[in-house]
Design a protein around this motif. Structure first.
Motif, PDB file in Angstrom:
ATOM      1  N   GLU A   1      60.323 114.811 102.252  1.00  0.00           N
ATOM      2  CA  GLU A   1      60.085 115.860 101.262  1.00  0.00           C
ATOM      3  C   GLU A   1      58.977 116.808 101.716  1.00  0.00           C
ATOM      4  O   GLU A   1      59.007 118.000 101.415  1.00  0.00           O
TER       5      GLU A   1
ATOM      6  N   ARG B   1      60.511 119.131 104.218  1.00  0.00           N
ATOM      7  CA  ARG B   1      61.276 120.131 103.477  1.00  0.00           C
ATOM      8  C   ARG B   1      60.361 121.220 102.919  1.00  0.00           C
ATOM      9  O   ARG B   1      60.670 122.410 103.011  1.00  0.00           O
ATOM     10  N   ASP B   2      59.212 120.826 102.374  1.00  0.00           N
ATOM     11  CA  ASP B   2      58.276 121.803 101.815  1.00  0.00           C
ATOM     12  C   ASP B   2      57.729 122.740 102.897  1.00  0.00           C
ATOM     13  O   ASP B   2      57.541 123.936 102.658  1.00  0.00           O
TER      14      ASP B   2
END
Length: 148
Positions: free
Chosen positions: A33, A36-37
């Motif tokens: 995650e 992804r950020d």
């Protein structure tokens, strides 16, 4: 393992202080995650809870991708360290970048299995041609593409 710290940030617009969570290291395998950020260019976004002021808060961090065997150090100040890497990271590709956009670019280049030096040479050639036709500062960044 990804590591985060908290720092007090003073809003330049309203002067209010608030805590900011900052990741000093990101492990892409353990925390997809966070990867992804970074790729969405939202990891370093900050908004004041008091007045709504927004800014990009780039800070030093290490990005590690064990599966693709690379490590990238984000150094917004541009400072370079002469430290010798420990044996566990000697075999990794290691790069240093100055801003979140360059961090994203290096991640995409290495994940695509490309030689980042070759990509930089192609970008330089393209920018040289474009600068002849345009006034001002021109920047080029690699962008991954699919066959679709």
């Amino acid at each position: 393992m990804s590591t985060k710290i908290q720092k007090d940030i003073v809003c330049p617009a309203c002067g209010q202080t608030q805590k900011l969570e900052m990741y000093t290291s990101v492990n892409a395998e353990e925390n997809p995650e966070l990867r992804r950020d970074i790729l969405r260019e939202s990891m370093f976004d900050w908004e004041c809870r008091h007045c709504g002021y927004t800014a990009q808060m780039a800070y030093p961090m290490i990005y590690h991708d064990p599966m693709n065997a690379f490590m990238i150090c984000l150094r917004p100040s541009g400072a370079v360290s002469g430290a010798e890497p420990i044996p566990a990271v000697r075999a990794l590709k290691k790069r240093s970048v100055k801003n979140p956009q360059e961090l994203k670019e290096k991640i995409l280049i290495f994940e695509a299995g490309l030689d980042d030096a070759a990509v930089e040479l192609v970008k330089n050639a393209i920018v040289t041609v474009v600068r002849k036709n345009l006034d001002g500062n021109v920047h080029a960044y690699f962008c991954a593409a699919t066959e679709e």
